[in-house]
Design an enzyme around this catalytic site. Structure first.
Site, PDB file in Angstrom:
ATOM      1  N   ASP A 215      -0.852  -9.722  -4.383  1.00  0.00           N
ATOM      2  CA  ASP A 215       0.394  -8.999  -4.652  1.00  0.00           C
ATOM      3  C   ASP A 215       0.069  -7.642  -5.292  1.00  0.00           C
ATOM      4  O   ASP A 215       0.772  -7.189  -6.213  1.00  0.00           O
ATOM      5  CB  ASP A 215       1.346  -9.810  -5.535  1.00  0.00           C
ATOM      6  CG  ASP A 215       2.761  -9.237  -5.533  1.00  0.00           C
ATOM      7  OD1 ASP A 215       3.033  -8.313  -4.731  1.00  0.00           O
ATOM      8  OD2 ASP A 215       3.591  -9.701  -6.331  1.00  0.00           O
TER       9      ASP A 215
ATOM     10  N   LEU B  58       0.807  -1.243   0.000  1.00  0.00           N
ATOM     11  CA  LEU B  58       0.000   0.000   0.000  1.00  0.00           C
ATOM     12  C   LEU B  58       0.835   1.286   0.000  1.00  0.00           C
ATOM     13  O   LEU B  58       0.290   2.372   0.053  1.00  0.00           O
ATOM     14  CB  LEU B  58      -1.018   0.002   1.133  1.00  0.00           C
ATOM     15  CG  LEU B  58      -2.119  -1.056   1.048  1.00  0.00           C
ATOM     16  CD1 LEU B  58      -3.287  -0.711   1.970  1.00  0.00           C
ATOM     17  CD2 LEU B  58      -2.634  -1.313  -0.342  1.00  0.00           C
TER      18      LEU B  58
ATOM     19  N   GLY C 268       5.158  -4.568 -11.138  1.00  0.00           N
ATOM     20  CA  GLY C 268       4.005  -4.636 -10.237  1.00  0.00           C
ATOM     21  C   GLY C 268       2.705  -4.301 -10.947  1.00  0.00           C
ATOM     22  O   GLY C 268       2.689  -3.501 -11.887  1.00  0.00           O
TER      23      GLY C 268
ATOM     24  N   HIS D 142      10.001 -14.175  -1.096  1.00  0.00           N
ATOM     25  CA  HIS D 142       9.955 -13.891  -2.531  1.00  0.00           C
ATOM     26  C   HIS D 142      11.083 -14.720  -3.134  1.00  0.00           C
ATOM     27  O   HIS D 142      12.261 -14.434  -2.923  1.00  0.00           O
ATOM     28  CB  HIS D 142      10.182 -12.394  -2.774  1.00  0.00           C
ATOM     29  CG  HIS D 142      10.195 -12.017  -4.222  1.00  0.00           C
ATOM     30  ND1 HIS D 142       9.313 -11.122  -4.756  1.00  0.00           N
ATOM     31  CD2 HIS D 142      10.987 -12.425  -5.251  1.00  0.00           C
ATOM     32  CE1 HIS D 142       9.549 -10.992  -6.060  1.00  0.00           C
ATOM     33  NE2 HIS D 142      10.581 -11.766  -6.376  1.00  0.00           N
TER      34      HIS D 142
HETATM   35  O1  DOR Z   1       6.329  -7.005  -9.195  1.00  0.00           O
HETATM   36  C1  DOR Z   1       6.546  -6.781  -8.009  1.00  0.00           C
HETATM   37  N1  DOR Z   1       6.180  -5.613  -7.444  1.00  0.00           N
HETATM   38  N2  DOR Z   1       7.150  -7.709  -7.274  1.00  0.00           N
HETATM   39  C2  DOR Z   1       7.589  -7.449  -6.038  1.00  0.00           C
HETATM   40  O2  DOR Z   1       8.225  -8.281  -5.461  1.00  0.00           O
HETATM   41  C3  DOR Z   1       7.358  -6.139  -5.415  1.00  0.00           C
HETATM   42  C4  DOR Z   1       6.233  -5.439  -6.044  1.00  0.00           C
HETATM   43  C5  DOR Z   1       6.197  -3.969  -5.698  1.00  0.00           C
HETATM   44  O3  DOR Z   1       6.344  -3.637  -4.512  1.00  0.00           O
HETATM   45  O4  DOR Z   1       5.993  -3.159  -6.596  1.00  0.00           O
HETATM   46 ZN    ZN Z   2       4.751  -8.424  -3.483  1.00  0.00          ZN
END
Ligand code: DOR
Ligand code: ZN
Length: 461
Positions: free
Chosen positions: A324, A63, A343, A175
């Site tokens: 995630d 978040l 992400g 992870h």
């Molecule tokens: O794709 C990802 N985004 N993998 C992660 O391990 C962290 C996450 C992020 O915090 O943006």
């Molecule tokens: Zn994550």
């Protein structure tokens, strides 16, 4: 506090659905009753034709507070959660600064208190040196360890991870990707773009603007992930520790996990894992449409892997579905491959995606309840969460299996306001979400207050 009766609905549990009224009072579930029994209540809500599920527990979200509120904050992120049927989240420690000490944790506790529409737990991170801080921390879901660098660069060396398994008194969530293999493959697959390592050990890619985003799945390949899974499982075995592997995405990782699987005295798996919606819905074919928007760690895999992940949910080889949820702004995501952060935001769309799967026959409702409610509560030791049972917290989501949910960027509650599913329509969606007995979300709108509380965790190891 008011007494509310949710009547004429069907209640979901890990065995299936049954007809029942649900009575809630003072934030707790009083009990479920046969339809039609009389109760003295302040409010009655007719749930005819609807299903009442335990609120979804998402053990993996980012978040972005403290430090990156421009991507997401606890108000927008927890609004997105309750809209997606989620009543409890566990927030990752890769904040800016990362959550590594008891002081960081306490400051984050203060910062987020009263900002959440849903309940929450806060992870601690591992930087290779902070085991004593982790051991002192109270009431955390787990410590999160990154075997490879990802957003926030929290990857740590393998020797320090071995030490963590030996000395830490907390549950470990990992992870799993192999940093060494990723580095090698980056050089190999980016060679055509002129990749080299400079004197400071930095990867330089002169023709980076030409990089095809699909290279991400080749660089951070399934064997990188499986290698890290093996390393972690060995440590769990050696030290007799439980382990939870985050966002498993491929056949290779699952095969490795199955090799090490064993049950504790209570018949529960010692090694558990989760899958994210993007590893169920998106494949490497989708780079052609989305480019770097779907750049995520671990990356999206082959169509075959997608199929394997659905099968693994059915066979109980994957124990939890977790989003995630990793919001980044569109401006950030529209950069070239090297600069684009990894992400995907996923909270707003979680239950619509899964209910659509139930409507399609890909999942059964009892499996959704197990994967999203009961198992996360049990695996993470969350007190009074994850079931519609007498004495449990009144975290509930009422769903309409006929209602269509059209994903529109402007309607999302996540601050980043984009989704790879924009334009898709899912059949089945939450219509009401209750957190601690309070109605917080109804038919596309936030209607309640920030009633979220920190979850109580009953076991730490
Ligand atoms: O794709 C990802 N985004 N993998 C992660 O391990 C962290 C996450 C992020 O915090 O943006
Ligand atoms: Zn994550």
């Amino acid at each position: 506090m008011t007494k509310i009766l949710l009547k004429n609905g069907q209640v979901g549990c890990a065995l299936g659905l049954y007809d029942a009224d649900v009575l809630i009072e003072d934030g707790k579930i009083v009990n479920t009753f046969d339809w039609g029994q009389k109760h003295e209540v302040d409010e009655t809500i007719d749930c005819k034709g609807k299903i009442i599920l335990p609120g979804v527990i998402d053990v993996h979200v980012h978040l972005r507070e403290p430090g990156q509120k421009y991507k997401e904050d606890w108000t927008t992120g927890t609004k997105a959660a309750v809209a997606g049927g989620v009543t409890t989240i566990c927030d990752m420690p890769n904040n800016v600064p990362p959550i590594l000490t008891v002081k960081d944790l306490e400051e984050k506790r203060k910062l987020v208190a009263k900002k959440a529409y849903c309940n929450y737990g806060l992870y601690m991170g591992f930087d290779g040196k902070n085991i004593s801080e982790i051991n002192k921390a109270e009431n955390i879901p787990a410590v999160k360890v990154y075997v490879a660098n990802s957003t926030g660069n929290m990857g740590v060396g393998t020797e320090t991870i071995a030490e963590l398994f030996k000395k830490c008194n907390k549950f470990i969530v990992a992870h799993a990707e192999d940093e060494g293999m990723i580095k090698e493959k980056a050089l190999e697959y980016l060679a055509e773009y002129g990749a080299r390592i400079d004197d400071d050990g930095k990867l330089i890619v002169p023709k980076e603007s030409e990089i095809d985003p699909s290279v991400h799945s080749k660089i951070r390949s399934a064997d990188c992930a499986a290698s890290a899974v093996k390393f972690l499982c060995e440590l769990a075995k050696e030290n007799g520790k439980r382990l939870h592997v985050a966002h498993v995405s491929s056949d290779q990782e699952l095969t490795m996990l199955l090799e090490y699987q064993n049950l504790d005295e209570a018949g529960q798996p010692r090694i558990t894992c989760e899958v994210a919606p993007h590893h169920l819905l998106l494949s490497d074919d989708d780079y052609a449409t989305f480019g770097n928007l779907i750049k995520v760690n671990p990356p999206v895999r082959s169509k075959m892997d997608l199929f394997t992940m659905w099968k693994a949910l059915k066979f109980g080889e994957v124990h939890i579905i977790a989003t995630d949820h990793a919001p980044h702004t569109l401006v950030e995501k529209e950069q070239g491959y090297m600069d684009c952060p990894s992400g995907i935001p996923e909270l707003d769309t979680l239950l619509p995606i899964l209910l659509n799967a139930v409507n399609d026959g890909g999942l059964e409702m009892k499996e959704v309840v197990k994967l999203c409610c009961e198992s996360p509560a049990k695996i993470f030791g969350m007190k009074n969460k994850g079931q519609v049972e007498a004495g449990f917290d009144a975290d509930l989501v009422v769903v309409d299996m006929e209602k269509m949910f059209e994903v529109k960027n402007e309607k999302l509650f996540t601050k980043c306001k984009w989704s790879p599913y924009a334009g898709s329509t899912f059949k089945g969606c939450p219509v009401m979400t209750f957190v601690n007995g309070e109605l917080v979300y109804k038919n596309g709108k936030i209607v309640g207050k920030k009633v979220g509380k920190e979850v109580q965790f009953e076991k730490t190891v």
